[in-house]
Structure formats: structure tokens, C-alpha cells
Design a protein around this motif. Sequence first.
Motif, PDB file in Angstrom:
ATOM      1  N   THR A 119       0.827  -1.208   0.000  1.00  0.00           N
ATOM      2  CA  THR A 119       0.000   0.000   0.000  1.00  0.00           C
ATOM      3  C   THR A 119       0.867   1.266   0.000  1.00  0.00           C
ATOM      4  OG1 THR A 119      -0.151  -0.017   2.408  1.00  0.00           O
ATOM      5  CG2 THR A 119      -1.914  -1.124   1.203  1.00  0.00           C
ATOM      6  N   ALA A 120       2.154   1.095  -0.232  1.00  0.00           N
ATOM      7  CA  ALA A 120       3.065   2.245  -0.217  1.00  0.00           C
ATOM      8  C   ALA A 120       2.617   3.313  -1.203  1.00  0.00           C
ATOM      9  CB  ALA A 120       4.480   1.795  -0.571  1.00  0.00           C
ATOM     10  N   ILE A 121       2.712   4.557  -0.762  1.00  0.00           N
ATOM     11  CA  ILE A 121       2.464   5.688  -1.645  1.00  0.00           C
ATOM     12  C   ILE A 121       3.814   6.145  -2.168  1.00  0.00           C
ATOM     13  CG2 ILE A 121       1.706   8.094  -1.718  1.00  0.00           C
ATOM     14  CD1 ILE A 121      -0.321   7.199   0.569  1.00  0.00           C
ATOM     15  N   MET A 122       4.051   5.915  -3.455  1.00  0.00           N
ATOM     16  CA  MET A 122       5.288   6.365  -4.086  1.00  0.00           C
ATOM     17  C   MET A 122       4.859   7.074  -5.353  1.00  0.00           C
ATOM     18  SD  MET A 122       7.825   3.113  -3.490  1.00  0.00           S
ATOM     19  CE  MET A 122       9.381   4.007  -3.447  1.00  0.00           C
ATOM     20  N   ILE A 123       4.751   8.394  -5.228  1.00  0.00           N
ATOM     21  CA  ILE A 123       4.246   9.146  -6.374  1.00  0.00           C
ATOM     22  C   ILE A 123       5.146  10.316  -6.733  1.00  0.00           C
ATOM     23  CG2 ILE A 123       1.794   8.566  -6.111  1.00  0.00           C
ATOM     24  CD1 ILE A 123       1.503  11.375  -4.767  1.00  0.00           C
ATOM     25  N   ARG A 124       4.995  10.710  -7.981  1.00  0.00           N
ATOM     26  CA  ARG A 124       5.661  11.890  -8.482  1.00  0.00           C
ATOM     27  C   ARG A 124       4.558  12.862  -8.865  1.00  0.00           C
ATOM     28  NH1 ARG A 124      10.030  11.979 -13.368  1.00  0.00           N
ATOM     29  NH2 ARG A 124      10.207  14.230 -13.453  1.00  0.00           N
ATOM     30  N   VAL A 125       4.670  14.112  -8.401  1.00  0.00           N
ATOM     31  CA  VAL A 125       3.683  15.127  -8.761  1.00  0.00           C
ATOM     32  C   VAL A 125       4.405  16.203  -9.562  1.00  0.00           C
ATOM     33  CG1 VAL A 125       1.972  16.777  -7.908  1.00  0.00           C
ATOM     34  CG2 VAL A 125       2.440  14.688  -6.590  1.00  0.00           C
ATOM     35  N   GLU A 126       3.878  16.482 -10.729  1.00  0.00           N
ATOM     36  CA  GLU A 126       4.468  17.542 -11.564  1.00  0.00           C
ATOM     37  C   GLU A 126       3.370  18.532 -11.913  1.00  0.00           C
ATOM     38  OE1 GLU A 126       7.703  17.847 -12.765  1.00  0.00           O
ATOM     39  OE2 GLU A 126       8.378  15.978 -11.817  1.00  0.00           O
ATOM     40  N   THR A 127       3.526  19.770 -11.495  1.00  0.00           N
ATOM     41  CA  THR A 127       2.564  20.788 -11.936  1.00  0.00           C
ATOM     42  C   THR A 127       3.218  21.605 -13.054  1.00  0.00           C
ATOM     43  OG1 THR A 127       3.296  22.330 -10.222  1.00  0.00           O
ATOM     44  CG2 THR A 127       1.427  20.921  -9.688  1.00  0.00           C
ATOM     45  N   GLU A 128       2.394  22.339 -13.779  1.00  0.00           N
ATOM     46  CA  GLU A 128       2.932  23.079 -14.926  1.00  0.00           C
ATOM     47  C   GLU A 128       3.950  24.120 -14.491  1.00  0.00           C
ATOM     48  OE1 GLU A 128       0.071  24.531 -17.888  1.00  0.00           O
ATOM     49  OE2 GLU A 128      -1.222  22.875 -17.241  1.00  0.00           O
ATOM     50  N   THR A 129       4.877  24.431 -15.378  1.00  0.00           N
ATOM     51  CA  THR A 129       5.928  25.402 -15.095  1.00  0.00           C
ATOM     52  C   THR A 129       5.312  26.682 -14.516  1.00  0.00           C
ATOM     53  OG1 THR A 129       6.905  24.563 -17.125  1.00  0.00           O
ATOM     54  CG2 THR A 129       8.026  26.417 -16.069  1.00  0.00           C
ATOM     55  N   GLY A 130       5.842  27.125 -13.407  1.00  0.00           N
ATOM     56  CA  GLY A 130       5.324  28.342 -12.784  1.00  0.00           C
ATOM     57  C   GLY A 130       4.143  28.090 -11.869  1.00  0.00           C
ATOM     58  N   GLU A 131       3.587  26.868 -11.919  1.00  0.00           N
ATOM     59  CA  GLU A 131       2.390  26.587 -11.130  1.00  0.00           C
ATOM     60  C   GLU A 131       2.723  26.074  -9.723  1.00  0.00           C
ATOM     61  OE1 GLU A 131      -0.688  27.196 -11.160  1.00  0.00           O
ATOM     62  OE2 GLU A 131      -0.757  28.166 -13.115  1.00  0.00           O
ATOM     63  N   SER A 132       3.526  26.844  -8.990  1.00  0.00           N
ATOM     64  CA  SER A 132       3.858  26.397  -7.638  1.00  0.00           C
ATOM     65  C   SER A 132       2.656  26.562  -6.709  1.00  0.00           C
ATOM     66  CB  SER A 132       5.068  27.165  -7.105  1.00  0.00           C
ATOM     67  OG  SER A 132       4.780  28.542  -7.035  1.00  0.00           O
ATOM     68  N   THR A 133       1.714  27.428  -7.068  1.00  0.00           N
ATOM     69  CA  THR A 133       0.493  27.572  -6.263  1.00  0.00           C
ATOM     70  C   THR A 133      -0.306  26.284  -6.280  1.00  0.00           C
ATOM     71  OG1 THR A 133       0.435  29.839  -7.064  1.00  0.00           O
ATOM     72  CG2 THR A 133      -1.487  29.076  -5.823  1.00  0.00           C
ATOM     73  N   ARG A 134      -0.415  25.684  -7.451  1.00  0.00           N
ATOM     74  CA  ARG A 134      -1.140  24.419  -7.576  1.00  0.00           C
ATOM     75  C   ARG A 134      -0.421  23.318  -6.780  1.00  0.00           C
ATOM     76  NH1 ARG A 134      -5.200  21.024  -7.360  1.00  0.00           N
ATOM     77  NH2 ARG A 134      -4.981  19.214  -8.715  1.00  0.00           N
ATOM     78  N   MET A 135       0.924  23.312  -6.818  1.00  0.00           N
ATOM     79  CA  MET A 135       1.669  22.332  -6.035  1.00  0.00           C
ATOM     80  C   MET A 135       1.370  22.510  -4.547  1.00  0.00           C
ATOM     81  SD  MET A 135       3.716  19.784  -5.850  1.00  0.00           S
ATOM     82  CE  MET A 135       4.708  19.566  -7.321  1.00  0.00           C
ATOM     83  N   GLU A 136       1.355  23.747  -4.080  1.00  0.00           N
ATOM     84  CA  GLU A 136       1.082  23.992  -2.661  1.00  0.00           C
ATOM     85  C   GLU A 136      -0.325  23.526  -2.287  1.00  0.00           C
ATOM     86  OE1 GLU A 136       2.378  27.789  -1.228  1.00  0.00           O
ATOM     87  OE2 GLU A 136       4.421  27.402  -1.930  1.00  0.00           O
ATOM     88  N   GLU A 137      -1.253  23.752  -3.225  1.00  0.00           N
ATOM     89  CA  GLU A 137      -2.635  23.316  -3.017  1.00  0.00           C
ATOM     90  C   GLU A 137      -2.712  21.792  -2.909  1.00  0.00           C
ATOM     91  OE1 GLU A 137      -5.464  25.269  -5.750  1.00  0.00           O
ATOM     92  OE2 GLU A 137      -6.277  23.255  -6.069  1.00  0.00           O
ATOM     93  N   ILE A 138      -1.960  21.089  -3.770  1.00  0.00           N
ATOM     94  CA  ILE A 138      -1.963  19.614  -3.740  1.00  0.00           C
ATOM     95  C   ILE A 138      -1.404  19.121  -2.410  1.00  0.00           C
ATOM     96  CG2 ILE A 138      -0.922  17.530  -4.764  1.00  0.00           C
ATOM     97  CD1 ILE A 138      -1.074  19.004  -7.500  1.00  0.00           C
ATOM     98  N   ILE A 139      -0.313  19.763  -1.953  1.00  0.00           N
ATOM     99  CA  ILE A 139       0.286  19.332  -0.685  1.00  0.00           C
ATOM    100  C   ILE A 139      -0.692  19.581   0.471  1.00  0.00           C
ATOM    101  CG2 ILE A 139       2.201  19.712   0.941  1.00  0.00           C
ATOM    102  CD1 ILE A 139       3.957  20.334  -1.551  1.00  0.00           C
ATOM    103  N   THR A 140      -1.298  20.771   0.489  1.00  0.00           N
ATOM    104  CA  THR A 140      -2.216  21.114   1.585  1.00  0.00           C
ATOM    105  C   THR A 140      -3.482  20.262   1.567  1.00  0.00           C
ATOM    106  OG1 THR A 140      -1.413  23.394   1.554  1.00  0.00           O
ATOM    107  CG2 THR A 140      -3.540  23.000   2.643  1.00  0.00           C
TER     108      THR A 140
END
Lengths: 286, 286
Positions: free
Chosen positions: B183-204
Motif C-alpha cells: 500500500t506504499a504511496i510512491m508518487i511523483r507530482v508535476e505541476t505546470e511550469t510556474g504553477e507552484s500555487t497548484r503544487m502547494e494546493e496539492i500538498i495542503t
Amino acid sequence: SSPMDSHDEGRKKFVEFPYASAPVRSLMFDLVSTVENRLDSQLLPCALPPDVQYYENQSGTAQASLQIRSGLKSSPIDFILGSWIHSELPTGGALNITSLSAYLNSSTDAPNFLIELIQSSPTSLFLILDLPPRKDLVLHPDYLQTFYESTQLDKQRQMLEKVPEASPYFSSSLYIRCVVSPTAIMIRVETETGESTRMEEIITSYVDPVAKEVIGIWLNQCACGGREIGESDRADLEKRDGLMKKKTIEVDLGTSFPRLFGPEVAGRVLGEIQKVFTAKDTELFS
Amino acid sequence: SSPMDSHDEGRKKFVEFPYASAPVRSLMFDLVSTVENRLDSQLLPCALPPDVQYYENQSGTAQASLQIRSGLKSSPIDFILGSWIHSELPTGGALNITSLSAYLNSSTDAPNFLIELIQSSPTSLFLILDLPPRKDLVLHPDYLQTFYESTQLDKQRQMLEKVPEASPYFSSSLYIRCVVSPTAIMIRVETETGESTRMEEIITSYVDPVAKEVIGIWLNQCACGGREIGESDRADLEKRDGLMKKKTIEVDLGTSFPRLFGPEVAGRVLGEIQKVFTAKDTELFS
């Protein structure tokens, strides 16, 4: 008819793969031939009753073929199991499962072989292709090195990972996820509606060569690798193999067979599979 | 300064997570607090030398913090290890790794805990989140049932699988793939260039709640589950744990540390980690 006739008949129906698509039929035929050409002298003919070598459900909407050839006592092969299942779906399509697996006995601890192709439509494919390990890889990094790192098996997985229509597939059974190796190919391929030509191309150009590479590694390094183990290590191996086979029947066949073929036919077929799965090497010819 | 001062200083630097993004810092701070609030009475203060609790490379382009708290002899906790690493990249960006892992000792066979977040840019994240098992799951289906099926851990994995920007990640180390659970979670998340807001949203919105659910399961079912094992089973467990820790250092830290911090600093830090990893429960306070 004589036993030899019924054996020939069952085998003939099996290798026809009458419901598989052309590239799946070609691949499976080649895999079965490759294994049999290499190991024929070590294998007994299939001894299953005719109504287990070929069976249907009562309404005739599901057909299946099963072949199991046990290895001679002098061989490291426990048995080779080939199967196809065809079942009409209420939605109009059909479910087609074709598989080939090879189990080694406890004279060696080398990995087994497994390929399974599941198609619920001409544009959908689930593929499981692996050399399932027979030891705990965390405790035996040398075994990991020998069979998975040195053989560069992961390159084969990476080859299929690159196909744009393929994505990793996680079995709903956690036990099945545990049984496979870290280089297991477990993918789902979905081509666009109507794009069965692209699916056939993917099977011919990617799945076929990768499967042949993997079975080549299994034949050379595992089935004919000459890796023997001492009497003292056999008990542990037999315990793990036994549990793995028991759980695999439960999880993989125990629920789907009764649903597809009804309790009576399923019971008969599972009973015969169970006999082979639980037969101990030492009991086979004693 | 007194040992207590240097301990406080090292701990303070650690929980600051000065280079992590706000949602990663918040998540890691919460995880560390949750573990410490629940287990504090069972944990010794970090006893690492100050220059291992915080260290840099010679040119000052890489900084790191390390905290290890061993468990009391009466506790099932072997040790808790927290770390962050920051390294400027030649390309202009920075690599940030934050991790928290918890190892239990051989008084119990319950799973360990592991979370690791790796960001090589504000729009890229590798996440490993798991309760790595301490037994061969093929041989112990009851263990699989207790810690992975009953706890419905896979639901957490499925939650993150649904994030459109996430895809499964396969470690280049086959050994690491073996060490993790089904059940290990081993993922890679890539948001579009410049989309660090979306990355922060995914983490939160996704990573944060899932990580907290998983650490809750670990605390309740594993660290405080009261599952004790007999003296006779401890030798096997210690052997497996020992190998796993040894290989994990080799694979995970052995190559990256010297590259990031130079051989001298890397040798000093790895030496201290190795001491903790190889200390036997029975030797700790004898």
C-alpha cells in the motif's frame, strides 16, 4: 477414446486460443512452444480429466481451456499451467483471459514465471508479466541481485512503461501485489474507442518482444539455471510456496470461477487445480 | 554550551524547516509534533554531536539538519529519525528533502513509519509515504490482514492516485521497492511550469491529510498497538531489521551524501547514523 486421444484433443483446443485476438494468439502460441520445446523431455503429458481440460458454463456463454503438465521428478519443474477463458459479457462484449505460468519445485529456489492477459474489450488490456520470487527479497539481497538486478529485468518493465496508452495497474488484492517481484510488469493499456488496430500494434510491437525476453530469462536463469538448494532449506521454501499457491487460488480463482462457470463446474476445476497445487514433489511418484 | 543547549539548538533548527515551502513546513511540523506529543515519555533526547545535528558542505551551498531520538528500553520504539537537506543546484534552483521515519524494536513486529518529500523545484515533488512491513508478507498473510487490509491503508494511496498531476513513481533501487508495503504511496507530482500555487494546493489538500491519516494508523496500530512477540521470534526479526537498515543506508544515503556534502562530512554523519542503526536494543543501556 484413449487417454492419449483426450490429451491430444485438450491440448489442441488450448493452443488454438480461439477467442483471442490475432497478436495475443500468436504471442501465447509462441510462448507455449518455446517452453515446451525447451522443457518437453522434463514434462509429463497433461493428466487432467477431459471435462477439466475443456469446460463451459450451463448456458454456454462461457468457455475455458486448461492444461497442466507436471515435471518429472528429476526435473526442477513443478508444473506448467496454461489457460484461456472466454465469457460473453451482458453488455455485448466479451471477457478474454489467457495465461501461462510455470512453477519450480523445491530442488531450486529460482523464481517462477507468470504471464496473464486480460481483455474485456478490443481496446482494453491488463497485462501481468513477472518472475515471482520465492524468497523474501528484503532478507535475501543476493537473490535480488542474481535474478532481478543482473538480468536487468527492469529494462523490460521500462520498455512497456514508455507506451503512451499504458499506465501502472494496482491489483485490488494486496496479496497479489506482495507475490510479484519489484520488476513486475502490471499495466493497463487503454486505446481510444474503436482503436483496436492500435491495441494490436501495441501487443505486437511491445508486449510480444518483452514477454519473449522475460520468458527467455526465466528459461535460461531459472528453469535451466542449475541453481540447486540443500535439503535443509527445502522445508522453508515448501512452506512459502505452499502458502503462496493456496492464497493465489483463493484470491485469483476462488471468487471469479464460481461467478463465471457456476458452483458445480468451478468446484470440479478448482478441485483439480488444487490437487496439482498441493501435491508435494515427494508424493508425486512415490 | 551544555549538552542541553546544543540539543535544544539542534532541535530548533530542525523543526524550522527553513528551506521547505510553507505547506511542507506545516505538514512536517505537525507530524513531528504529533509523534513527539504521543511518544515523548518513551523517547530520549537527541544525543548526536552538534556537528551532526546540523552540518554544511565546505562551499556552503548545502545545509542539513538531523535529529535522532532513541526509545527507552521499556518502549517498543527503536528510534525516530527526522531530517531535512537543502542543496543549491548548479541550474539555479534547489533540492529540498524532508523526511521523518520511525523504527520499532524487536519487542514487536509491527511495521515502521516513513515519509519523505523530495522537491527539486517548486513544481516537482516525489513523495514516499509508507508503513514498511517487518515480515515477509507472502509467508504471513495474517500480518498483511492486520496492518494493511483491516486498516484500509490502500484507501489513502487511492486518494493521492486521483490527483491528476500525480503518477506512480518507481524507485531506481529495486531494494527500496522490496522494502515498502503493497500500500506504499510512491508518487511523483508535476505541476505546470510556474504553477507552484497548484503544487502547494496539492500538498495542503491531499498530501497533508493523507500523511496525517497514515501516521495516525501507525501510532494507534503499530507504535501503541501493544503487539508483543516472544523471545524466540526476535532473532529472525532482528536479522531482517538489521539487513534492511544496512541496505537502506547503502542505497539511500551512501551515494547521495558524499556527493552533496563531500566525503569528510558525509563520513561523519553516516558514521553516527550507522551507530544508531546497528545498535542492538539489548546493548543500548547495558
